[in-house]
Write an enzyme that holds these catalytic residues in place. Sequence first.
Site, PDB file in Angstrom:
ATOM      1  N   HIS A  56       0.828  -1.212   0.000  1.00 56.38           N
ATOM      2  CA  HIS A  56       0.000   0.000   0.000  1.00 56.38           C
ATOM      3  C   HIS A  56       0.862   1.261   0.000  1.00 56.38           C
ATOM      4  O   HIS A  56       0.390   2.342   0.355  1.00 56.38           O
ATOM      5  CB  HIS A  56      -0.910   0.017   1.232  1.00 56.38           C
ATOM      6  CG  HIS A  56      -1.746  -1.204   1.375  1.00 56.38           C
ATOM      7  ND1 HIS A  56      -2.608  -1.635   0.392  1.00 56.38           N
ATOM      8  CD2 HIS A  56      -1.852  -2.110   2.383  1.00 56.38           C
ATOM      9  CE1 HIS A  56      -3.217  -2.746   0.792  1.00 56.38           C
ATOM     10  NE2 HIS A  56      -2.764  -3.055   1.992  1.00 56.38           N
ATOM     11  N   HIS A 218      -7.230  -4.366  -0.971  1.00 54.35           N
ATOM     12  CA  HIS A 218      -6.609  -5.660  -1.204  1.00 54.35           C
ATOM     13  C   HIS A 218      -7.254  -6.377  -2.386  1.00 54.35           C
ATOM     14  O   HIS A 218      -7.000  -7.554  -2.618  1.00 54.35           O
ATOM     15  CB  HIS A 218      -6.727  -6.556   0.039  1.00 54.35           C
ATOM     16  CG  HIS A 218      -6.215  -5.935   1.283  1.00 54.35           C
ATOM     17  ND1 HIS A 218      -7.024  -5.262   2.165  1.00 54.35           N
ATOM     18  CD2 HIS A 218      -4.955  -5.871   1.785  1.00 54.35           C
ATOM     19  CE1 HIS A 218      -6.291  -4.806   3.179  1.00 54.35           C
ATOM     20  NE2 HIS A 218      -5.037  -5.163   2.964  1.00 54.35           N
TER      21      HIS A 218
END
Length: 330
Positions: A56, A218
């Site tokens: 991320h 995700h």
Amino acid sequence: MKMLINVPETVVADALRGIAAAHPELTVDVENRVVVRRDAPVAGKVGLVSGGGSGHEPLHAGFVGPGMLSAACPGEVFTSPVPDQMVRAAAAVDSGAGVVFVVKNYTGDVLNFEMAAELAEEEGVRIAQVVVDDDVAVSDSTFTAGRRGTGATLFVEKIAGAAADEGAPLEQVAAVARRVNGASRSFGVALDAVTTPAKGTPTFDLPSGELELGIGIHGEPGRERRPMMTSGEIADFAVNAVLEDLRPTGPVLALVNGMGATPLLELYGFNAEVHRVLSERGVPVARTLVGNYVTSLDMAGCSVTLCQVDEELLRLWDAPVETAALRWGR
């Protein structure tokens, strides 16, 4: 898929070695997976620690530095860090004033940070925990009970980090962080699927002519799939979804965030559409941040996060910050 890596098993460690080489102002423990401000602990200052699965970036290690996080704990790709990492980070930044854990609302992160808080407190470190759950797209998902933590994590870490740097006590830093989370909402859109190094192929099937509305960071499923939409149509859908839940009565901070593979040319065009929708809805924008900040590896797409601010929150947002990925005012 072609990837700029050696082998999947070392991708996080290799990245941490690269962070250490690029940022001597940070202390990077590659073996134990902890990134810390080199000047930590700062006397009298509340520590601010966050972390989560890698993939991320620049969240979270890219936000370590004056005015933001004291330390970050990167886990394996899309996998929570372990409690030992968090305890090490807390010990490294605790000056005796306590430590705030900022936790995105994913089951593994929440459980591991709770365990770490218990262990750290047994070692004499006072801990306050703040859970970020800003995503309005779905109420429960693959990895989450309740709303997912997404783009508002940046707002929480920046504003709480400024409060900590000003010398606010533990309870006040945690309260400010919770205020920011409560005033923030996000919505994400995927134009293409994400590919993890371990799998080497897309983690879900998204046909070339479709997009997914409400995707998680995700690759979790969103609200629905539709044929490809224009930037303006996506902005209409995403911003209105946020506003229907947030219902702001004053100015907002706006984060127009890329999911990792979306060029800035497209993000700035999308930002123009976001501002159009907000103007049509009568919502004033106090500040705007555009770029790839809370990403999902190579996913093409974007997210919108809005945070209603008052004078105090806006002052803390504007306060100086100096991290690898976010810096102004110094």
